[in-house]
Design an enzyme around this catalytic site. Structure first.
Site, PDB file in Angstrom:
ATOM      1  N   ARG A 116       0.817  -1.224   0.000  1.00 32.19           N
ATOM      2  CA  ARG A 116       0.000   0.000   0.000  1.00 32.19           C
ATOM      3  C   ARG A 116       0.845   1.267   0.000  1.00 32.19           C
ATOM      4  O   ARG A 116       0.405   2.311  -0.437  1.00 32.19           O
ATOM      5  CB  ARG A 116      -0.866   0.028   1.262  1.00 32.19           C
ATOM      6  N   PHE A 131      -5.031  -3.526  -1.761  1.00 32.79           N
ATOM      7  CA  PHE A 131      -5.762  -4.723  -2.186  1.00 32.79           C
ATOM      8  C   PHE A 131      -7.144  -4.847  -1.560  1.00 32.79           C
ATOM      9  O   PHE A 131      -7.866  -5.781  -1.813  1.00 32.79           O
ATOM     10  CB  PHE A 131      -4.936  -6.004  -1.990  1.00 32.79           C
ATOM     11  N   LYS A 133       0.100 -19.425   6.656  1.00 36.10           N
ATOM     12  CA  LYS A 133      -0.676 -19.865   7.798  1.00 36.10           C
ATOM     13  C   LYS A 133      -0.799 -18.715   8.804  1.00 36.10           C
ATOM     14  O   LYS A 133      -0.029 -17.778   8.696  1.00 36.10           O
ATOM     15  CB  LYS A 133      -0.030 -21.096   8.456  1.00 36.10           C
ATOM     16  N   HIS A 175       5.991 -23.517   6.893  1.00 41.94           N
ATOM     17  CA  HIS A 175       7.423 -23.501   6.565  1.00 41.94           C
ATOM     18  C   HIS A 175       8.204 -24.615   7.283  1.00 41.94           C
ATOM     19  O   HIS A 175       9.290 -24.983   6.855  1.00 41.94           O
ATOM     20  CB  HIS A 175       8.048 -22.116   6.797  1.00 41.94           C
ATOM     21  N   LYS A 219      11.803 -27.388   6.180  1.00 44.58           N
ATOM     22  CA  LYS A 219      13.085 -27.509   6.897  1.00 44.58           C
ATOM     23  C   LYS A 219      13.730 -28.842   6.532  1.00 44.58           C
ATOM     24  O   LYS A 219      13.055 -29.880   6.513  1.00 44.58           O
ATOM     25  CB  LYS A 219      12.869 -27.419   8.411  1.00 44.58           C
ATOM     26  N   GLU A 232      10.841 -21.173  22.134  1.00 42.88           N
ATOM     27  CA  GLU A 232      11.434 -19.945  21.599  1.00 42.88           C
ATOM     28  C   GLU A 232      11.807 -19.015  22.742  1.00 42.88           C
ATOM     29  O   GLU A 232      11.069 -18.917  23.727  1.00 42.88           O
ATOM     30  CB  GLU A 232      10.450 -19.247  20.672  1.00 42.88           C
ATOM     31  N   ASP A 261      -1.123 -20.270  16.299  1.00 36.76           N
ATOM     32  CA  ASP A 261       0.116 -19.848  15.630  1.00 36.76           C
ATOM     33  C   ASP A 261       1.000 -21.032  15.258  1.00 36.76           C
ATOM     34  O   ASP A 261       1.518 -21.091  14.147  1.00 36.76           O
ATOM     35  CB  ASP A 261       0.880 -18.887  16.552  1.00 36.76           C
ATOM     36  N   HIS A 304       2.504 -26.300  12.748  1.00 37.37           N
ATOM     37  CA  HIS A 304       3.855 -26.872  12.848  1.00 37.37           C
ATOM     38  C   HIS A 304       3.899 -28.135  13.722  1.00 37.37           C
ATOM     39  O   HIS A 304       4.432 -29.161  13.327  1.00 37.37           O
ATOM     40  CB  HIS A 304       4.850 -25.872  13.456  1.00 37.37           C
ATOM     41  N   LYS A 309       6.685 -19.039  23.851  1.00 38.57           N
ATOM     42  CA  LYS A 309       7.526 -17.858  23.628  1.00 38.57           C
ATOM     43  C   LYS A 309       8.114 -17.489  24.989  1.00 38.57           C
ATOM     44  O   LYS A 309       7.544 -17.840  26.032  1.00 38.57           O
ATOM     45  CB  LYS A 309       6.690 -16.675  23.148  1.00 38.57           C
TER      46      LYS A 309
HETATM   47  C1  BG6 Z   1       6.014 -18.993  12.679  1.00 36.54           C
HETATM   48  C2  BG6 Z   1       5.242 -18.447  13.852  1.00 36.54           C
HETATM   49  O1  BG6 Z   1       5.175 -19.780  11.872  1.00 36.54           O
HETATM   50  O2  BG6 Z   1       7.089 -19.790  13.152  1.00 36.54           O
HETATM   51  C3  BG6 Z   1       6.160 -17.659  14.767  1.00 36.54           C
HETATM   52  O3  BG6 Z   1       4.208 -17.609  13.362  1.00 36.54           O
HETATM   53  C4  BG6 Z   1       7.356 -18.478  15.162  1.00 36.54           C
HETATM   54  O4  BG6 Z   1       5.474 -17.206  15.918  1.00 36.54           O
HETATM   55  C5  BG6 Z   1       8.028 -19.056  13.927  1.00 36.54           C
HETATM   56  O5  BG6 Z   1       8.261 -17.643  15.852  1.00 36.54           O
HETATM   57  C6  BG6 Z   1       9.150 -19.988  14.291  1.00 36.54           C
HETATM   58  O6  BG6 Z   1       9.794 -20.384  13.141  1.00 36.54           O
HETATM   59  P1  BG6 Z   1      11.275 -20.955  13.214  1.00 36.54           P
HETATM   60  O7  BG6 Z   1      11.556 -21.411  11.826  1.00 36.54           O
HETATM   61  O8  BG6 Z   1      12.144 -19.806  13.668  1.00 36.54           O
HETATM   62  O9  BG6 Z   1      11.255 -22.062  14.220  1.00 36.54           O
END
Ligand code: BG6
Length: 541
Positions: free
Chosen positions: A69, A113, A178, A208, A212, A246, A266, A271, A371
């Site tokens: 934007r 958008f 996601k 993602h 990995k 994390e 999340d 994951h 976290k």
């Molecule tokens: C993301 C989450 O999908 O994955 C985040 O939205 C998280 O909150 C992240 O920190 C962690 O990814 P990675 O690859 O650093 O383990």
């Protein structure tokens, strides 16, 4: 390298795996990113695309169009991307010239958008660029926006003819980030909306974690070796622990998204349940997308709460309060930027569940994520049962079998021959690798057992650096390979399992948050999820 040298290198444990023929994108393409000014584009997508380009994976002309934007020129956009990639240590000073050549293919298009008229302007610009650069009309749209926007963007793209359901040549594909929906109902509605415009084969739902390298290796390890998978079942496994911890809290304005999501939406729905599915699934008929997805869905359908018989007591949630992070005082979640001061969003979640299949019935799967924890680590640990013959289990002073909880005091000699149960641990990150812990006799005149470890470390066995998850996934999407993406029923089945947790929380009184200190290992209540298991939560130094 001559064969004799390869043998010597192998003996030394350092084989330079011969580079496989690059799996190039065979056709010219345009990649259009919605949400181009966001953090994901800067820190992950563009660095990944640059790396693919440097690795010669794009053998044909292409353009990357960032849609955002804000008002900016192509050059401003390119410079911002380069600076961000440098900050994230994804490109280095020596890459500057290469970056300049790559960036000639990067275009910025200003567009809101949420406004219908903006799509015809985008169509005109895109068609102009495609003609000018001889791209032929293959298009990959990447929606790095809030999931509330997905259906609308796709519908508008279809309205101006930029995505077409029937088109296979030139092809149109859409990648969606996601979380896909917010619960099972919204995920189903989103699917219906998108599937009105696109075929399932055109939709690339990204997680993602599946990109990995260490996660991809789970199937290779299980089904490419004859010796491990036969042990993956209730006869040998006591329980499975999956940890995604994390250290970071809410950096930047991350809280603006996270406070409306929480750990369950999340990372658990996607994951962690994906990791579980890969560990628990049966061997697929082939490694093709359909067979792999079918087997994963079978696991997700069989998930059951693994706590009390009434389904209670299998979920522990938490939120971090003040504490310390990397030796410095850390603020509480509720003090983070863009987070409500009375937020009840969970920043920690631990679950005990089961997989009700002949292979796994009765084996607890313990998942935890958070976290603001003490250490960044993602790991899957398969904890095996005690050897059935208790040859190495000494008696306590009371005559009971020693399990090292005997509290005999300083003179305790019970555990002298105690065999710790074996553990197979897949380290997803950092220090990527696989380790097997087992008991061995300490050299000496007495029978004393000691846990020892056999380690496979990527860094030692392979010379090449691990590619970033987004590199692999973007390449696959450009090549039309859906295997490492989530199919519609995988996403909704995972939502079906977790949505009742969200609903139960809504019925319950507000939780007493915060309940763990930043920099700790989460709320102590999570320990009760391990009742009946041989072990505690795994500890990481
Ligand atoms: C993301 C989450 O999908 O994955 C985040 O939205 C998280 O909150 C992240 O920190 C962690 O990814 P990675 O690859 O650093 O383990």
């Amino acid at each position: 390298m001559p064969a004799s040298e390869i043998i010597q290198a192998k003996a030394a444990g350092h084989v330079d795996t011969p580079a496989p023929t690059p799996v190039q994108v065979a056709e010219p393409f345009a990649l259009i990113i919605f949400g181009a000014t966001g953090a994901l584009t800067h820190s992950k997508l563009l660095p990944a695309l640059f790396s693919l380009w440097q690795g010669n994976f794009f053998g044909t002309p292409f353009i990357i169009v960032g849609v955002g934007r804000r008002d900016k020129t192509d050059n401003q956009f390119r410079d911002e991307l380069r600076d961000a990639a440098e900050t994230h240590d994804r490109i280095h000073a020596s890459d500057r010239n290469a970056w300049e050549s790559f960036a000639e293919n990067v275009i910025y298009h200003r567009s809101d958008f949420t406004v219908a008229e903006s799509y015809s302007t985008l169509a005109e610009r895109l068609q102009g660029l495609e003609k000018e650069r001889g791209l032929g009309g293959n298009r990959l749209f990447y929606l790095a926006t809030d999931s509330d926007q997905f259906a609308r963007i796709i519908k508008e793209l279809a309205a101006v003819g930029l995505v077409q359901r029937e088109a296979t040549q030139p092809w149109t594909r859409v990648v969606v980030e996601k979380p896909f929906g917010k619960d099972v109902t919204s995920a189903r509605t989103l699917d219906e909306d998108i599937l009105r415009v696109l075929h399932e084969e055109q939709i690339f739902r990204i997680d993602h974690y599946l990109g990995k390298e260490t996660v991809q290796n789970l199937l290779s390890f299980r089904f490419g070796n004859a010796i491990f998978d036969p042990l993956f079942n209730s006869r040998y496994v006591d329980h499975v622990q999956i940890t995604m911890a994390e250290v970071d809290g809410m950096e930047g304005r991350r809280g603006a998204y996270y406070d409306g999501a929480g750990a369950l939406r999340d990372v658990v729905q996607n994951h962690l349940l994906q990791l579980l599915a890969l560990v628990a699934m049966e061997p697929p008929a082939s490694l093709g997308a359909k067979d792999v997805h079918d087997e994963k869905v079978r696991v997700l359908r069989q998930l059951v709460p693994g706590g009390g018989k009434d389904g209670s007591g299998w979920v522990v949630r938490g939120q971090y309060g003040t504490g310390t992070r990397e030796g410095r005082p850390a603020r509480a979640y509720r003090e983070e930027e863009a987070v409500a001061t009375n937020s009840t969003t969970e920043t920690y979640l631990a679950l005990r569940l089961g997989v009700d299949t002949p292979r796994w019935a009765g084996v607890p799967f313990l998942l935890r994520t958070g976290k603001g924890l003490a250490r960044r680590v993602t790991e899957i640990a398969i904890e095996f049962k005690q050897a059935p013959l208790r040859l190495f289990t000494a008696a306590t002073q009371n005559g009971d079998l020693c399990d090292r909880t005997c509290n005999c005091g300083a003179d305790c000699r019970c555990g002298i021959a105690y065999a710790e149960p074996s553990v197979l641990a897949f380290r997803i990150q950092p220090d990527e690798g696989i380790s097997l812990s087992f008991s061995a006799k300490q050299p000496g005149m007495q029978l004393v057992l000691q846990p020892v470890r056999m380690d496979f470390l990527y860094g030692q066995s392979f010379k090449q650096a691990l590619p970033e998850a987004y590199e692999r996934l973007l390449l696959d999407a450009l090549r039309g390979d859906l295997t490492l993406f989530m199919r519609s029923d995988e996403v909704t089945t995972a939502w079906e399992f977790v949505t009742p947790i969200l609903e139960a929380w809504e019925r319950q009184p507000a939780p007493n948050f915060p309940n763990y200190a930043a920099g700790s290992w989460g709320p102590v209540e999570a320990d009760r999820l391990l009742s009946g298991c041989q072990r505690e939560w795994r500890q990481f130094q």
